[in-house]
Design a protein around this motif. Structure first.
Motif, PDB file in Angstrom:
ATOM      1  N   LEU A 256      17.689  71.735  22.002  1.00  9.68           N
ATOM      2  CA  LEU A 256      18.416  70.486  22.567  1.00  9.68           C
ATOM      3  C   LEU A 256      18.128  70.404  23.947  1.00  9.68           C
ATOM      4  O   LEU A 256      17.875  69.417  24.443  1.00  9.68           O
ATOM      5  N   GLU A 257      18.367  71.544  24.757  1.00 12.49           N
ATOM      6  CA  GLU A 257      18.431  71.559  26.211  1.00 12.49           C
ATOM      7  C   GLU A 257      17.074  70.978  26.640  1.00 12.49           C
ATOM      8  O   GLU A 257      16.808  70.298  27.476  1.00 12.49           O
ATOM      9  N   ALA A 258      16.121  71.793  26.024  1.00 15.03           N
ATOM     10  CA  ALA A 258      14.674  71.545  26.350  1.00 15.03           C
ATOM     11  C   ALA A 258      14.192  70.119  26.403  1.00 15.03           C
ATOM     12  O   ALA A 258      13.623  69.623  26.848  1.00 15.03           O
ATOM     13  N   VAL A 259      14.522  69.575  25.012  1.00 17.60           N
ATOM     14  CA  VAL A 259      14.174  68.172  24.696  1.00 17.60           C
ATOM     15  C   VAL A 259      15.064  67.419  25.749  1.00 17.60           C
ATOM     16  O   VAL A 259      14.213  66.511  26.161  1.00 17.60           O
ATOM     17  N   LYS A 260      16.050  67.513  25.866  1.00 12.29           N
ATOM     18  CA  LYS A 260      17.004  66.708  26.743  1.00 12.29           C
ATOM     19  C   LYS A 260      16.115  66.634  28.499  1.00 12.29           C
ATOM     20  O   LYS A 260      16.014  65.525  28.985  1.00 12.29           O
ATOM     21  N   GLY A 261      15.896  67.773  28.676  1.00 12.42           N
ATOM     22  CA  GLY A 261      14.885  67.827  29.913  1.00 12.42           C
ATOM     23  C   GLY A 261      13.738  67.102  30.075  1.00 12.42           C
ATOM     24  O   GLY A 261      13.209  66.892  30.889  1.00 12.42           O
ATOM     25  N   ASN A 262      13.233  67.372  28.904  1.00 15.48           N
ATOM     26  CA  ASN A 262      11.884  66.844  28.863  1.00 15.48           C
ATOM     27  C   ASN A 262      11.790  65.428  28.116  1.00 15.48           C
ATOM     28  O   ASN A 262      10.517  64.733  28.028  1.00 15.48           O
ATOM     29  N   ALA A 263      12.819  64.971  27.768  1.00 15.00           N
ATOM     30  CA  ALA A 263      12.871  63.348  27.005  1.00 15.00           C
ATOM     31  C   ALA A 263      11.993  62.454  27.699  1.00 15.00           C
ATOM     32  O   ALA A 263      11.275  61.652  27.060  1.00 15.00           O
ATOM     33  N   PRO A 264      12.305  62.236  29.100  1.00 10.79           N
ATOM     34  CA  PRO A 264      11.418  60.990  29.710  1.00 10.79           C
ATOM     35  C   PRO A 264       9.919  61.090  29.578  1.00 10.79           C
ATOM     36  O   PRO A 264       9.376  60.429  29.096  1.00 10.79           O
ATOM     37  N   SER A 265       9.465  62.372  29.736  1.00 14.23           N
ATOM     38  CA  SER A 265       8.105  62.439  29.784  1.00 14.23           C
ATOM     39  C   SER A 265       7.506  62.611  28.277  1.00 14.23           C
ATOM     40  O   SER A 265       6.476  61.709  27.838  1.00 14.23           O
ATOM     41  N   ILE A 266       8.433  62.823  27.345  1.00  8.81           N
ATOM     42  CA  ILE A 266       8.039  63.136  26.076  1.00  8.81           C
ATOM     43  C   ILE A 266       7.893  61.672  25.471  1.00  8.81           C
ATOM     44  O   ILE A 266       7.121  61.325  24.757  1.00  8.81           O
ATOM     45  N   ALA A 267       9.131  60.922  25.662  1.00 14.26           N
ATOM     46  CA  ALA A 267       9.133  59.618  25.302  1.00 14.26           C
ATOM     47  C   ALA A 267       8.225  58.601  25.774  1.00 14.26           C
ATOM     48  O   ALA A 267       7.570  57.861  24.954  1.00 14.26           O
ATOM     49  N   LYS A 268       7.716  59.001  26.935  1.00 11.93           N
ATOM     50  CA  LYS A 268       6.542  57.998  27.632  1.00 11.93           C
ATOM     51  C   LYS A 268       5.257  58.507  26.933  1.00 11.93           C
ATOM     52  O   LYS A 268       4.377  57.513  26.819  1.00 11.93           O
ATOM     53  N   ARG A 269       5.066  59.766  26.953  1.00 11.33           N
ATOM     54  CA  ARG A 269       3.384  60.231  26.512  1.00 11.33           C
ATOM     55  C   ARG A 269       3.438  60.252  24.957  1.00 11.33           C
ATOM     56  O   ARG A 269       2.363  59.867  24.322  1.00 11.33           O
ATOM     57  N   ASP A 270       4.284  60.525  24.232  1.00  9.41           N
ATOM     58  CA  ASP A 270       4.354  61.038  22.680  1.00  9.41           C
ATOM     59  C   ASP A 270       5.659  60.408  22.252  1.00  9.41           C
ATOM     60  O   ASP A 270       6.398  61.073  21.454  1.00  9.41           O
TER      61      ASP A 270
END
Length: 506
Positions: A256-270
């Protein structure tokens, strides 16, 4: 595999005394030729055999035992892996169920007749993946042990056969493995071993740098952090079967912490993968935990079961405090002695703020613990005896902890723990259902400035809110409402053990 020996202090002491008496010479082979086959018996030193006899229940000295056989007419070798270390099981089979391993071979039929020649024969003709030193009792190498363990799971099997023809599978009481399959398995095992050895070397290099150079000279040698390697998470959570992997405890929090930290880039790219990740991984784990919480709540589980739930899912404690916490010790002694030893007061959880190291105490009661007493005036309820007793209990624990923190830190080797302003949390009871009772309860707990009173319904609500925030969907319980009603039994709120002692005092 061979069954583990139970710890026997008397035997261990005897073994230590006997080691000095054991002959240091090399083991040898005795040759017994019988027509088309030749047996080779392992002879260990007389001193070792006499020492082993004194460790056996019957006191009988073990005699040289067949270690391997050469079948000259069929060009095959049979080995009988034996225990060769000082033990009452000396000369007994090394593995739990596999007694012999047969190997098809293209050896030259020179019929070794001496111990030296027989040892040379093994070194030449035993395949890679086998122990070739007779002093170690032959058998498969440590890297290949999982193969033996796997075969021993097949019922009725007591032998392994490496064959040059046929196919891999059961054949009577033997399990046949074709040469090529064995070679492939050995190569894969070796590759896995090399990979882990490289990873182990990297970890040791990082540890040496950080624990020696960085600790001694932090300005000259900054702390090293392992760089993320693409594909790591994919492999760790099951590769293509990741959707069926159920994460637990700290792993869920880390993801959950990893997803939270990467959420902006993941949401933008994938964006599609981001949504899928939320639903297929996070929600599956969270839904399962919420369901388990609801079932325990409905059955009024005891304090120990709730304690285990919080141990497995420590992030629930973080939700209680509103800041990240680390569990220092469950069932912690806070009245002296070590955290896990005998003390005067026992707290269900001793935690700390992961940033400031400030300590926090958590006391857990049952969901059925009454938090309101009798109606004092119309529409006004007094706090229950159980609630007030629990509040005083946790305050007493805090007082003992603050008084003894220096000795606790020293004896338990937990130095990054402070008592600046020890937070106290009491988890107990259910939120009142009627507006009048709820109002009285809120008025009561708001007056406890040093103890935060949290109901089990409060915790469940936080979990459901987290789930709804992650999914964007309203949560619908799958638990039968009939299971959700708590039945209270007289006397079930006592903390006394079976003999009347307080479970929080020792």
């Amino acid at each position: 595999m061979a069954a583990a020996r139970p710890i026997n202090l008397k035997q261990e002491k005897l073994e230590s005394q006997l080691m000095d008496e054991i002959w240091e010479g090399e083991p040898r082979l005795l040759v017994q030729q019988q027509g088309a086959t030749t047996d080779y018996l392992l002879e260990l030193s007389p001193q070792l055999r006499r020492a082993a006899a004194r460790l056996r229940d019957d006191g009988v000295e073990p005699v040289p035992t067949r270690l391997f056989t050469i079948d000259h007419s069929n060009r095959r070798i049979a080995i009988y892996p034996l225990i060769t270390y000082l033990s009452g099981r000396l000369y007994m089979p090394k593995y739990e169920r596999i007694e012999s391993i047969w190997i098809d071979s293209n050896f030259i039929d020179d019929r070794p007749t001496t111990s030296i020649d027989a040892v040379g024969f093994l070194d030449t003709y035993l395949p890679s993946g086998f122990i070739k030193e007779i002093g170690y009792g032959l058998g498969l190498t440590n890297e290949m042990k999982p193969l033996i363990q796997a075969v021993e799971k097949v019922s009725g099997i007591n032998g392994l056969y490496l064959t040059k023809q046929g196919k891999t599978g059961r054949n009577g009481n033997f399990f046949h493995i074709v040469d090529q399959d064995f070679s492939n398995i050995r190569s894969m095992f070796n590759r896995i071993t090399r990979i882990h050895q490289r990873e182990s070397l990297k970890e040791r290099n990082f540890l040496a740098h950080n624990e020696v150079l960085h600790r001694a000279l932090p300005e000259e040698f900054p702390e090293k952090v392992r760089a993320y390697e693409p594909g790591t998470i994919f492999k760790l959570i099951g590769g293509t079967n990741a959707a069926t992997t159920v994460l637990k405890g700290a792993d869920r929090v880390a993801l959950l912490e990893a997803v939270k930290g990467n959420a902006p880039s993941i949401a933008k790219r994938d964006p599609k993968e981001f949504v899928q990740l939320q639903k297929d991984i996070e929600l599956v784990s969270l839904d399962g935990m919420i369901e388990a919480f609801e079932r325990k709540l409905g059955h009024n589980r005891n304090e120990l079961e709730w304690q285990r739930l919080f141990e497995v899912n420590p992030f629930i404690l973080s939700m209680i405090f509103g800041y990240p916490v680390v569990v220092v010790q469950a069932s912690a002694s806070v009245g002296g002695g070590t955290l896990s030893g005998v003390g005067t007061k026992i707290a269900d959880f001793l935690s700390k703020n992961s940033s400031t190291y400030n300590a926090a105490l958590v006391e857990i009661k049952r969901p059925g613990t009454p938090i309101l007493g009798a109606e004092y005036r119309t529409g006004v309820w007094a706090p229950s005896r159980e609630l007030m007793g629990a509040v005083v209990q946790v305050l007493d624990q805090r007082q003992k902890f603050v008084t003894n923190i220096a000795s606790i830190k020293q004896s338990s080797r937990v130095y990054d723990l402070e008592a600046y302003s020890v937070d106290c949390v009491l988890v107990a009871g259910r939120t009142p259902r009627t507006p009048e009772e709820a109002a009285s309860f809120e008025l009561i707990r708001s007056q406890f400035k040093d103890v935060r009173v949290v109901t089990f319904d409060d915790l469940l609500g936080k979990l459901i809110l987290l789930r709804e925030m992650l999914s964007g969907e309203r949560y619908v319980s799958t638990v039968d409402p009939a299971e959700y009603e708590t039945e209270l039994d007289e006397g079930e709120f006592d903390d006394d053990g079976p003999n009347g002692e307080d479970r929080h005092e020792q």
